[in-house]
Design an enzyme around this catalytic site. Sequence first.
Site, PDB file in Angstrom:
ATOM      1  N   LYS A 191      47.580  32.881  40.502  1.00  0.00           N
ATOM      2  CA  LYS A 191      46.940  31.577  40.695  1.00  0.00           C
ATOM      3  C   LYS A 191      46.669  30.909  39.340  1.00  0.00           C
ATOM      4  CE  LYS A 191      46.774  33.038  44.983  1.00  0.00           C
ATOM      5  NZ  LYS A 191      48.032  33.402  45.579  1.00  0.00           N
TER       6      LYS A 191
ATOM      7  N   ARG B 120      57.673  52.550  33.024  1.00  0.00           N
ATOM      8  CA  ARG B 120      56.586  52.470  34.011  1.00  0.00           C
ATOM      9  C   ARG B 120      55.223  52.677  33.352  1.00  0.00           C
ATOM     10  NH1 ARG B 120      55.806  56.571  37.351  1.00  0.00           N
ATOM     11  NH2 ARG B 120      57.996  57.132  37.431  1.00  0.00           N
TER      12      ARG B 120
ATOM     13  N   ASP C 203      36.235  39.942  43.315  1.00  0.00           N
ATOM     14  CA  ASP C 203      37.467  39.159  43.246  1.00  0.00           C
ATOM     15  C   ASP C 203      37.062  37.773  42.751  1.00  0.00           C
ATOM     16  OD1 ASP C 203      39.669  37.480  43.700  1.00  0.00           O
ATOM     17  OD2 ASP C 203      40.390  38.686  45.376  1.00  0.00           O
TER      18      ASP C 203
ATOM     19  N   TYR D 101      39.709  36.330  51.280  1.00  0.00           N
ATOM     20  CA  TYR D 101      41.165  36.266  51.275  1.00  0.00           C
ATOM     21  C   TYR D 101      41.733  37.168  52.380  1.00  0.00           C
ATOM     22  CZ  TYR D 101      45.987  36.936  50.111  1.00  0.00           C
ATOM     23  OH  TYR D 101      47.355  37.024  50.210  1.00  0.00           O
TER      24      TYR D 101
END
Length: 372
Positions: free
Chosen positions: A192, A45, A167, A96
């Site tokens: 994306k 992790r 963003d 978004y």
Amino acid sequence: MTAHRSPATIAVTAGRPPREPDGPLNVPLVASSTWHAGGPVGYGRYGNPAWSALEEAVGLLEGGRAVAFSSGMAAVTSLLDQVPVGGIVVAPRHAYSGSLGLLAELVEAGRLTTRLVDVADTGAVESAAAGAALVWLESPTNPNLDVADVRACCAAARAAGAMAVLDSTFATPLLQRGLAAGAHAVVHSATKYLAGHSDALMGIVVCGDDGPHDAVLAHRSSRGAIPGALESFLTLRGLRTLHLRVERAQQNAGDLAARLSTHPAVARVRYPGLADDPGHRRASEQMDGYGAVVSIEVDGDATAADAVVNRCELWVHTTSLGGVESTLERRRRWPAESKDVSESLIRLSVGIEDVEDLWADLSQALSGTQSQ
Ligand SMILES: Cc1ncc(COP(=O)(O)O)c(C=O)c1O
């Protein structure tokens, strides 16, 4: 070491293992949940070679230090969680829907409050920034393609003592560098363009020197929204061709946007590359290209727009964007999409296919609307 090279070269060369005889060119895909004791990482992790390689490459492209996440929303969450309890977040009224939906959930839970603004209206962002803990920018926005004055909005956030986050998913690190424009952190849905092949979900946060890098890293380690090694590997492999994909896709997008703007079945086209688009001047000043997302409003209602989508044979009807293949969808098919988005808006994610094939399919789908 490679920071002075051009972005295209960095995308190809960064995040590679050392050059040594019989060493691999690519970072090995290591499937291990834990590590032998005694080293600085210790457990799966806290680190994986594939994340580090991707973070090195994206960090160099954005000019900051990157932390990779299991999805764009995990990356968004790591930043919103930096807001102190009861803090004020300035955010775009339409952007978004996932980010806005999460903000609404946090408001509902009493965790923070929001001031929603038209992000293209710099004066509105400046006024709202007073007393805020965070100014959340998205530019260009999904799906309306509004363009914020990133430099001015970040300056307003800083003057108010707030954190400025951008963003930059639609722009990619090649077309816009938010940290240089004053953001403390830039976030991408790497699902994306960065990954680029519709085969991996990933997110990434990149922080400048005074950004929340350590807090974001600690958030990932404790909350556990770590990326998978395979997804990181795929995203770095996708990044190798980012410059070629973006170049071709935005060339196609500009070409299609121009043709769409004279099509009789199209009431409106939004694409910052069009000279008469409201975001054109600003995008020309602050970006190195206009990207490859085009939004159109068809001349008609939701049913007419759905019919266009359904008549397409080459364009893929799907959500998401930024892959090599051209995709489209009517965004308001999602109940969570902002009511500020037109019912007849179709978001086009223009891919890298032959532009004439794309136009032939789209124009037959649009022309069917007129004969109804
Ligand atoms: C602009 C933008 N930001 C963030 C996200 C969230 O990314 P992900 O779907 O990888 O969680 C998306 C997803 O569509 C997006 O378009």
